[in-house]
Design an enzyme around this catalytic site. Structure first.
Site, PDB file in Angstrom:
ATOM      1  CG  ASP A 136       0.628  -4.184  -0.593  1.00 12.06           C
ATOM      2  OD1 ASP A 136       1.582  -3.389  -0.609  1.00 12.06           O
ATOM      3  OD2 ASP A 136      -0.160  -4.321  -1.549  1.00 12.06           O
TER       4      ASP A 136
ATOM      5  CG  ASP B 102       4.947   0.258  -4.420  1.00 16.19           C
ATOM      6  OD1 ASP B 102       5.692   0.281  -5.414  1.00 16.19           O
ATOM      7  OD2 ASP B 102       3.817   0.757  -4.427  1.00 16.19           O
TER       8      ASP B 102
HETATM    9  N1  GLY Z   1       1.834   0.630  -2.709  1.00 17.64           N
HETATM   10  C1  GLY Z   1       0.939   1.259  -3.590  1.00 17.64           C
HETATM   11  C2  GLY Z   1       1.062   2.727  -3.579  1.00 17.64           C
HETATM   12  O1  GLY Z   1       2.013   3.300  -3.081  1.00 17.64           O
HETATM   13  O2  GLY Z   1       0.138   3.334  -4.104  1.00 17.64           O
END
Ligand code: GLY
Length: 390
Positions: free
Chosen positions: A92, A158
């Site tokens: 992230d 993601d």
């Molecule tokens: N990246 C985690 C979500 O989309 O919840």
């Protein structure tokens, strides 16, 4: 239906103005409940820590008002702490630093912000398994050894949203490995996270020693073989963005196919249910964040085809993006409520975890990334094309 896209933009800015003094130095994590539109905040850190900051930078970008810039910059001590805390490092980093330090550097030329963003990019590159050609998504502490081991070979869809940080760093430094990691992760995702019918796995496991591909799984979806709608949204947006940044139309074609799958499954109101393969007897929670991410991604796809001289396709995707954006505006926009601290209701952070932990707000509440991408989609709808990626 209110078709005044400029009015959505004005309403978002009004909401930010009302809520900035309330939010202060904190970073919103999730809304308190379906009807309680106040933010909850992490104790120390969560992967969502830069979405509000990203909204502040978007507000600065379109208004030039110094107060947004100053509020966004108040997060630097926290951003530095993220880089100094090994258990907070994960894929992230792209969300966290593109929407903060890269935004600052791009909009103001702040060289300290550039340095910090490059450090974050190095930390993201350090997560790359060069042999297996994937970015290890998560870091887990030693308290649960089995879990810590199980994440060593895990990738997630993601992560597509984190590749712009690497491509930005490549443009800044000409260091080839930043680009290699971005493209390597995209190709591995394409091969293992995208299924033959263009639905997506949320996660995929490799053997971390041999790098043998093992199996697709879910973390926040209904089941391993279902199609978590936000994951599909990250893929649609992520591959469209990659096409825009690299000029490689193969990624645009993939985003198109992922979109066709979504269109085949989405309900008539054009707002996704939290999983596109959810059985009818389950509660049909909406996930407006999947809607805003998808809408923003389809404006990008439209831009890609416009640049490639394919105006018919460009119009087609813009039209779907508009429909999805206006459906959010009509049914879920909170900007008319002066007590609401965010922009959109009815997002699903993680329905399985909501059930498991008896925390209903994880199934149905505001989400800061739903809001960020609602703002991004609105700006793209009104002609803005410069954002905080490459
Ligand atoms: N990246 C985690 C979500 O989309 O919840």
């Amino acid at each position: 239906m209110n078709h005044d896209l400029e009015q959505i933009k004005r309403d978002i800015i009004t909401s930010i103005d009302i809520n900035a003094p309330i939010i202060g130095l904190r970073n919103p994590m999730v809304g308190a409940g379906a009807e309680d539109h106040q933010w909850l905040y992490p104790e120390e850190y969560f992967w969502t820590d830069s979405f509000w900051t990203g909204e502040l930078w978007l507000a600065y970008m379109i208004t030039g008002k110094q107060e947004y810039k100053n509020m966004a910059r108040m997060r630097y001590a926290h951003l530095k702490k993220i880089l100094d805390t090994p258990l907070w490092l994960n894929h992230d980093l792209g969300f966290e630093f593109s929407l903060s330090a890269v935004a600052d550097y791009k909009l103001t030329g702040n060289l300290k912000a550039r340095d910090l963003a490059l450090k974050a990019t190095e930390a993201l590159r350090n997560r790359y398994n060069w042999n297996g050609q994937y970015i290890v998504a998560w870091t887990a502490g030693a308290e649960d050894k089995a879990h810590a081991e199980s994440v060593q070979g895990k990738i997630i869809i993601d992560c597509m949203q984190n590749l712009p940080l690497l491509l930005w760093a490549y443009d800044e430094t000409n260091i080839e490995s930043f680009k290699q990691v971005a493209i390597g992760q995209a190709e591995t995702s394409l091969k293992h996270l995208v299924r033959d019918d263009f639905s997506t796995y949320h996660t995929f496991d490799f053997d971390p020693v041999t790098n043998k591909p093992l199996k697709g799984c879910t973390h926040q979806g209904y089941s391993d073989e279902s199609c978590w709608s936000r994951g599909q949204a990250w893929a649609i947006h992520g591959f469209a963005q990659l096409a825009l940044m690299t000029g490689n139309l193969r990624y645009a074609e993939l985003s198109e196919n992922l979109t066709e799958y979504m269109l085949d499954k989405i309900s008539e109101d054009m707002v996704p249910i939290w999983d596109y393969l959810l059985p009818e007897n389950e509660i049909q929670y909406k996930d407006t964040s999947a809607g805003s991410v998808t809408s923003a991604g389809l404006y990008i796809l439209s831009e890609v085809f416009d640049k490639a001289g394919k105006s018919e396709k460009s119009e087609y995707y813009k039209n779907i993006a508009n429909q999805m954006l206006l459906a959010l505006r009509e049914g879920y926009d909170l900007t008319h409520d002066p007590k609401a601290q965010g922009l959109l209701s009815n997002s699903a952070s993680s329905v399985p975890h909501a059930m498991e932990r008896n925390l209903p707000y994880l199934a149905n509440a505001m989400l800061p990334y739903g809001d960020y991408y609602y703002f991004e989609a609105t700006l793209r709808a009104t002609g803005h094309t410069k954002f905080f990626g490459k």
